[in-house]
Design an enzyme around this catalytic site. Structure first.
Site, PDB file in Angstrom:
ATOM      1  N   GLU A 103       0.813  -1.229   0.000  1.00 29.10           N
ATOM      2  CA  GLU A 103       0.000   0.000   0.000  1.00 29.10           C
ATOM      3  C   GLU A 103       0.845   1.278   0.000  1.00 29.10           C
ATOM      4  O   GLU A 103       0.483   2.265  -0.652  1.00 29.10           O
ATOM      5  CB  GLU A 103      -0.967   0.015   1.193  1.00 29.10           C
ATOM      6  CG  GLU A 103      -0.296  -0.331   2.523  1.00 29.10           C
ATOM      7  CD  GLU A 103      -1.019   0.266   3.741  1.00 29.10           C
ATOM      8  OE1 GLU A 103      -0.789  -0.244   4.843  1.00 29.10           O
ATOM      9  OE2 GLU A 103      -1.775   1.229   3.586  1.00 29.10           O
ATOM     10  N   THR A 126       3.019  -8.244  -0.655  1.00 28.40           N
ATOM     11  CA  THR A 126       3.050  -8.056   0.801  1.00 28.40           C
ATOM     12  C   THR A 126       2.581  -9.342   1.462  1.00 28.40           C
ATOM     13  O   THR A 126       1.618  -9.967   1.002  1.00 28.40           O
ATOM     14  CB  THR A 126       2.187  -6.885   1.333  1.00 28.40           C
ATOM     15  OG1 THR A 126       2.028  -7.038   2.759  1.00 28.40           O
ATOM     16  CG2 THR A 126       0.790  -6.828   0.739  1.00 28.40           C
ATOM     17  N   ILE A 127       3.267  -9.708   2.518  1.00 28.68           N
ATOM     18  CA  ILE A 127       2.838 -10.900   3.243  1.00 28.68           C
ATOM     19  C   ILE A 127       1.465 -10.650   3.874  1.00 28.68           C
ATOM     20  O   ILE A 127       0.750 -11.579   4.179  1.00 28.68           O
ATOM     21  CB  ILE A 127       3.850 -11.327   4.335  1.00 28.68           C
ATOM     22  CG1 ILE A 127       3.997 -10.262   5.415  1.00 28.68           C
ATOM     23  CG2 ILE A 127       5.182 -11.701   3.736  1.00 28.68           C
ATOM     24  CD1 ILE A 127       4.640 -10.809   6.693  1.00 28.68           C
ATOM     25  N   ASP A 128       1.110  -9.370   4.066  1.00 29.58           N
ATOM     26  CA  ASP A 128      -0.137  -9.055   4.769  1.00 29.58           C
ATOM     27  C   ASP A 128      -1.392  -9.307   3.932  1.00 29.58           C
ATOM     28  O   ASP A 128      -2.487  -9.377   4.477  1.00 29.58           O
ATOM     29  CB  ASP A 128      -0.131  -7.592   5.228  1.00 29.58           C
ATOM     30  CG  ASP A 128       0.961  -7.325   6.243  1.00 29.58           C
ATOM     31  OD1 ASP A 128       1.461  -8.293   6.846  1.00 29.58           O
ATOM     32  OD2 ASP A 128       1.317  -6.151   6.435  1.00 29.58           O
ATOM     33  N   MET A 170       2.183 -11.399  12.022  1.00 28.74           N
ATOM     34  CA  MET A 170       2.097 -10.039  11.489  1.00 28.74           C
ATOM     35  C   MET A 170       0.701  -9.748  10.934  1.00 28.74           C
ATOM     36  O   MET A 170      -0.072 -10.662  10.660  1.00 28.74           O
ATOM     37  CB  MET A 170       3.164  -9.816  10.427  1.00 28.74           C
ATOM     38  CG  MET A 170       4.540  -9.577  11.031  1.00 28.74           C
ATOM     39  SD  MET A 170       5.763  -9.133   9.780  1.00 28.74           S
ATOM     40  CE  MET A 170       7.159  -8.741  10.816  1.00 28.74           C
ATOM     41  N   GLY A 171       0.430  -8.477  10.745  1.00 25.97           N
ATOM     42  CA  GLY A 171      -0.875  -8.022  10.250  1.00 25.97           C
ATOM     43  C   GLY A 171      -1.327  -6.833  11.069  1.00 25.97           C
ATOM     44  O   GLY A 171      -1.829  -7.013  12.163  1.00 25.97           O
ATOM     45  N   ARG A 268       1.895 -19.546  27.560  1.00 24.91           N
ATOM     46  CA  ARG A 268       3.140 -19.075  26.954  1.00 24.91           C
ATOM     47  C   ARG A 268       2.812 -18.351  25.654  1.00 24.91           C
ATOM     48  O   ARG A 268       1.744 -18.544  25.084  1.00 24.91           O
ATOM     49  CB  ARG A 268       4.058 -20.259  26.628  1.00 24.91           C
ATOM     50  CG  ARG A 268       4.496 -21.057  27.844  1.00 24.91           C
ATOM     51  CD  ARG A 268       5.590 -20.335  28.606  1.00 24.91           C
ATOM     52  NE  ARG A 268       6.203 -21.185  29.606  1.00 24.91           N
ATOM     53  CZ  ARG A 268       5.832 -21.248  30.880  1.00 24.91           C
ATOM     54  NH1 ARG A 268       4.806 -20.515  31.304  1.00 24.91           N
ATOM     55  NH2 ARG A 268       6.459 -22.041  31.730  1.00 24.91           N
ATOM     56  N   HIS A 274       9.794 -11.407  12.042  1.00 24.49           N
ATOM     57  CA  HIS A 274      10.282 -11.349  10.659  1.00 24.49           C
ATOM     58  C   HIS A 274      10.607 -12.713  10.049  1.00 24.49           C
ATOM     59  O   HIS A 274      10.868 -12.775   8.852  1.00 24.49           O
ATOM     60  CB  HIS A 274      11.487 -10.408  10.587  1.00 24.49           C
ATOM     61  CG  HIS A 274      11.098  -8.990  10.873  1.00 24.49           C
ATOM     62  ND1 HIS A 274      10.949  -8.521  12.147  1.00 24.49           N
ATOM     63  CD2 HIS A 274      10.781  -7.978  10.039  1.00 24.49           C
ATOM     64  CE1 HIS A 274      10.575  -7.254  12.095  1.00 24.49           C
ATOM     65  NE2 HIS A 274      10.457  -6.893  10.833  1.00 24.49           N
ATOM     66  N   ARG A 277       8.739 -13.340   7.017  1.00 22.30           N
ATOM     67  CA  ARG A 277       9.043 -12.668   5.748  1.00 22.30           C
ATOM     68  C   ARG A 277      10.298 -13.224   5.074  1.00 22.30           C
ATOM     69  O   ARG A 277      10.653 -12.794   3.985  1.00 22.30           O
ATOM     70  CB  ARG A 277       9.269 -11.167   6.004  1.00 22.30           C
ATOM     71  CG  ARG A 277       8.034 -10.413   6.387  1.00 22.30           C
ATOM     72  CD  ARG A 277       8.012  -9.001   5.860  1.00 22.30           C
ATOM     73  NE  ARG A 277       9.212  -8.258   6.031  1.00 22.30           N
ATOM     74  CZ  ARG A 277       9.311  -7.082   6.675  1.00 22.30           C
ATOM     75  NH1 ARG A 277       8.236  -6.572   7.248  1.00 22.30           N
ATOM     76  NH2 ARG A 277      10.436  -6.438   6.736  1.00 22.30           N
TER      77      ARG A 277
END
Ligand code: F6P
Length: 344
Positions: A103, A126-128, A170-171, A268, A274, A277
């Site tokens: 983006e 993007t991994i997102d 992530m996100g 836990r 990362h 990615r």
């Protein structure tokens, strides 16, 4: 025809596969020249280039990261930088640019096209997976597969120790990785930014599961998940980058503490960070990146600037860059409803 190509924003698996096909197709099929621009938009401001030929892209298909380097440089935050980009574009005798990004990078591309008439096309990565206009971005399935494998591994240790295990993925604003990895690994609860949570409801779901004899649980939480009452994201750092993004991280540890306190069950947490990615792309991302790169060269050959290649259904189609960058693609209700079937 002289094409410049850059990769911007967070890296992701598949970038090199996209560079490889652009170079091969542009040179072998069209007889174009291709130059790599280093470190995202920064390279066009600072004149950092690397000529690319068929030899330089040999062996790239499986390689993670990007051979061009990347940065989160936003030219619209630097005085005079957009004009400098236009001047350098002319000085280097580029005819067209390919910007590979999410983006932010493609948001800059949209403005450079609309406000400065720069002839460019975009490739979504993007991994997102949160870019609008395309069903998928490359990088996403690799991240999902890394997260899924990690959660599978956490399952066995959670079960042996009768623990609750939180996995933070992530996100920021969209919980695609959490939802897909959670679904693929049979998570007992998935928390995403689109669906703010209530800690008491979280514990009620886990208690329900424990009541039916399952004495361990796996909770997948996206880094941008927020509680219903405050809607406050958990920050690792208050500094913002050029695009105004804060550094997220830590919701997993906070939730783990709260859950353990309320339920008196050892809890836990793991923050994947990362790792999601890095490394080689899965076959789906190698192929998607190749299809996107191939489509981007075609757009340039046809003079279709201001567009981004996108996957819709099983077709690669052009979409207006501004259509892709003015809103985020968030997790659909339908897929989250499916995930909910397995909560608790
Ligand atoms: O690429 C997007 C993203 O993966 C986000 O999900 C995450 O918040 C961010 O990158 C982290 O980026 P950085 O590399 O700047 O820490």
């Amino acid at each position: 025809m002289h094409i410049g190509i850059l990769t911007g924003g967070g890296d992701c698996p598949g970038l090199n596969a996209a560079i490889r096909v652009v170079v091969r197709h542009a040179i072998d099929t069209y007889g174009y020249r291709v130059t790599g621009i280093l470190n995202g938009w920064a390279g066009l401001i600072e004149n950092l280039y690397r000529p690319l030929d068929v030899d330089t892209v040999s062996g790239l298909l499986t390689k993670g990261g990007t051979i061009l380097g990347t940065s989160r440089t936003n030219p619209f935050k630097l005085k005079g930088a957009p004009q400098k980009i236009v001047d350098n574009f002319k000085k280097e005798k580029f005819d067209a640019l390919i910007a590979i990004g999410g983006e932010d990078t493609l948001g800059v591309a949209t403005r450079l096209y609309n406000e400065y008439n720069l002839p460019l096309v975009g490739i979504p990565k993007t991994i997102d997976n949160d870019l609008a206009g395309t069903d998928y971005t490359f990088g996403f399935y690799t991240a999902v597969s890394i997260a899924t494998e990690a959660i599978d591994r956490l399952h066995s240790t959670a079960e042996s120790h009768h623990r609750i295990m939180l996995v933070e993925v992530m996100g920021r604003h969209a919980g695609w990785i959490a939802t897909y990895a959670g679904l693929a690994s049979g998570a007992d609860l998935i928390l995403i930014p689109e669906e703010p949570f209530d800690i008491e409801e979280v514990c009620a779901i886990l208690r329900k599961r424990h009541k039916r004899g399952r004495d361990f649980s796996i909770v997948v939480v996206a880094e941008g998940a927020v509680p219903k009452d405050t809607k406050q994201m958990v920050l690792k750092d208050y500094k913002v980058d050029d695009f105004g993004h804060v550094c997220l991280g830590g919701i997993g540890s906070i939730l783990a503490e709260e859950i353990e306190k309320r339920m008196d069950i050892q809890t836990r947490y793991v923050i994947l960070g990362h790792i999601q990615r890095g490394g080689t792309p899965v076959p789906f991302d190698r192929i998607l990146a190749s299809r996107f790169g191939f489509g981007a060269v075609k757009l340039i050959a046809e003079g279709e600037f201001g567009k981004m290649v996108a996957l819709q259904g099983n077709k690669i189609v052009p979409v207006e860059l501004k259509e892709a960058t003015t809103r985020l693609k968030t997790v659909s209700k339908e897929i989250y409803e499916l995930a909910k079937v397995f909560f608790g």
